[in-house]
Design an enzyme around this catalytic site. Structure first.
Site, mmCIF file in Angstrom:
data_model
loop_
_atom_site.group_PDB
_atom_site.id
_atom_site.type_symbol
_atom_site.label_atom_id
_atom_site.label_comp_id
_atom_site.label_asym_id
_atom_site.label_seq_id
_atom_site.Cartn_x
_atom_site.Cartn_y
_atom_site.Cartn_z
ATOM 1 N N SER A 154 48.637 36.175 38.324
ATOM 2 C CA SER A 154 47.514 36.731 37.505
ATOM 3 C C SER A 154 46.569 35.650 36.950
ATOM 4 O O SER A 154 45.823 35.250 37.718
ATOM 5 C CB SER A 154 48.435 37.523 36.631
ATOM 6 O OG SER A 154 47.323 38.256 35.597
ATOM 7 N N ASP A 309 43.512 38.522 39.273
ATOM 8 C CA ASP A 309 43.825 39.391 39.972
ATOM 9 C C ASP A 309 43.098 40.746 39.543
ATOM 10 O O ASP A 309 43.698 41.950 40.154
ATOM 11 C CB ASP A 309 45.349 39.470 40.148
ATOM 12 C CG ASP A 309 46.234 39.917 38.703
ATOM 13 O OD1 ASP A 309 45.159 39.543 37.946
ATOM 14 O OD2 ASP A 309 47.219 40.402 38.998
#
Length: 556
Positions: A154, A309
């Site tokens: 992430s 992401d």
């Protein structure tokens, strides 16, 4: 030198298929065996424990060793997860979908996983290329898969990667929760204890998904908010933060009828070095500076930013009082905008509900009550939010929004972007702006303000010591606010959200929540206030923030 560490390192090297981490470890072993103190300490850090598999899966720094992300650890995780899924299938053939983003080794970890799943007798489907996390979450539901794995860290630092796990079936494509995490972790440990991952069966007979799955996600997400008339002529700026969001979002914009944005070109394509930001998280100071600069030049109406992401969304608006003339909205402000949107659409549906994490704005409960909807307060994380009964919208203040629960049971920064574009375009159609919508929220539901104090540490014991101090010597006030009640969620009753969380409530309705971060070495303190005006709410937050900083300094 601890001979056990040297033995563990040599055994790791023998099973490591990656020449880079093998060479890295070989050099370290040579130095450590020769008595190099720094190498000895480094080797101990790599092998004294292993990255823990929890409800967030795996996440950590890339490198050799059991306490790093690497191909050995991923192979153990994939084989252990495959064992768990086979047992859960009771003789059936589980289907697992694998996705990956643009970070270092993401493609390699995903391919390894696909081969190991296929080798274990599962139906493994690898997404066709690097894609946003929400596409993987979508694919689990769309394909009726038993599970999904997304290789991503992430918005973590550049040298991190991770392994995020979803379950289908009755879990509806949400991230895992207890007891699945402990059961999967036990299966992974069995693989690790067995030894050489090179002996695990592999197969290249996995499937590669067609582009149809991406097209289906684009179709579903464009339908979240087709462009109204006010979208024409709208000027806005977008940054992908060196991540994977842009290619998918740009196709959705065309499908939904929105004008393409002015882009931050330096951050548009996937770049695992994240070269223009010190920390690839839109919440971090400086991360959106290039977007602010582009927006000033373009005289833009607003800015949208995804994290690497693309499961989170940041929104910024012009603000003459802000440094540089632009202000990023808080996650709570965006959450209340999107929550109000969802509540209006669901009004009259007695089964519908809104949900947010317990550290997010209490304003969402007010929105739900105003429109006659249910409301659920959950522990932090979309693994909990996504499971709320009757969910039509959920959010958490860390820039995560779930606006399309029928298709994605996780936070989705792309569908949230489409929803914000719809709100902005509708406002523009009546001569208003996103700032107008924020002001109207206050007029309708009351004026809420929020803030956060985050303390990043090198030594995690600092966090545990602060939490222990607050529990054993509870504060009587924070700033000028007396504490009316204190709750320790470690002591929560049956059926209530529980965790390592302290919550303080003030007589005027303000609250302060303290908890350790679940994904970073941080102590996080969340501040919320409600007042008769936006100015009064902001003043209350400033006082609470000063009080919290003083308290943490005293207790550290």
């Amino acid at each position: 030198m601890n001979e056990q560490r040297l033995s563990e390192a040599r055994a790791w090297m023998r099973q490591d298929p990656d020449h880079e981490t093998r060479d890295e470890l070989a050099a370290l072993v040579t130095k450590a065996a020769g008595g190099d103190a720094a190498a000895v300490a480094d080797l101990d850090d790599r092998f004294r424990t292993r990255l823990a598999f929890g409800t967030a899966g795996l996440r950590g720094e890339l490198g050799a060793g059991s306490n790093r992300m690497n191909r050995v650890l991923v192979a153990q995780a994939a084989a252990g997860f495959a064992s768990y899924l086979r047992e859960r299938a009771h003789g059936g053939t589980p289907t697992v979908v694998i996705g990956y983003d643009g970070r270092r080794n993401s493609r390699v970890f995903a391919a390894d996983s696909a081969e190991l799943f296929a080798g274990a007798g599962l139906r493994a489907i690898l997404l066709p290329r690097l894609l946003p996390t929400p596409v993987l979450a979508f694919a689990v539901r769309h394909l009726g898969a038993d599970a999904g794995v997304m290789v991503t860290a992430s918005h973590n630092p550049p040298n991190d990667n991770g392994y995020k796990v979803y379950l289908g079936g009755s879990d509806q494509g949400s991230q895992i929760v207890a007891p699945a995490d402990a059961q999967i972790a036990a299966a992974i440990q069995q693989v690790a204890d067995a030894g050489d991952v090179g002996a695990l069966p592999r197969s290249t007979a996995y499937e590669t998904a067609s582009e149809d799955i991406v097209a289906a996600y684009i179709e579903a997400t464009a339908a979240v908010a087709p462009a109204p008339a006010g979208a024409t002529g709208m000027t806005w700026v977008y940054t992908a933060m060196h991540g994977v969001g842009w290619e998918t979002l740009s196709r959705i914009l065309a499908k939904a009828g929105y004008p393409q944005p002015v882009v931050v070109g330096e951050q548009l394509s996937p770049d695992p070095t994240f070269r223009t930001v010190s920390f690839p998280n839109p919440e971090e100071p400086g991360a959106m500076d290039l977007a602010f600069e582009r927006a000033r030049r373009a005289n833009a109406d607003f800015i949208l930013a995804n994290d690497p992401d693309a499961d989170r969304l940041a929104v910024a608006i012009p603000d003459a009082s802000a440094d540089g003339g632009w202000r990023r909205l808080t996650g709570n402000e965006v959450g209340l905008l999107l929550g109000s949107r969802a509540a209006r659409a669901a009004a009259g549906n007695t089964e519908a509900s809104l949900a947010c994490s317990l550290v997010s704005s209490p304003g969402l409960a007010v929105v739900a009550a105003h429109h006659g909807l249910g409301f659920h307060e959950t522990l932090t994380g979309f693994k909990w939010i996504s499971r709320a009964p009757g969910l039509v919208f959920g959010f958490e203040e860390a820039l995560g929004y779930l606006v399309n629960p029928e298709t994605v049971r996780d936070k989705d920064g792309i569908s949230a972007a489409v929803a914000i574009l719809g709100l902005a375009a509708e406002a523009r159609g009546r001569g208003a702006t996103l700032a107008t919508l924020i002001a109207e929220l206050g007029e309708t539901y009351g004026h809420f303000a929020s803030g956060q104090v985050s303390v990043r540490v090198d030594d995690l014991s600092v966090i545990s010591n602060v939490m222990l101090s607050l529990r054993t010597l509870p504060p009587a006030s924070i700033g000028s606010h007396a504490i009316a009640s204190a709750e320790d969620l470690m002591q929560a009753g049956p059926g209530q959200a529980s965790g390592d969380v302290l919550r303080y409530r003030m007589p005027d309705g303000s609250r302060v929540i303290v908890r350790p971060s679940g994904t970073e070495p941080k102590l996080k303190v969340y501040l919320d206030a409600r007042a008769e005006s936006a100015e009064q709410a902001s003043t209350a937050i400033a006082d609470l923030e000063a009080g919290v900083r003083a308290l943490l300094e005293e207790r550290s």
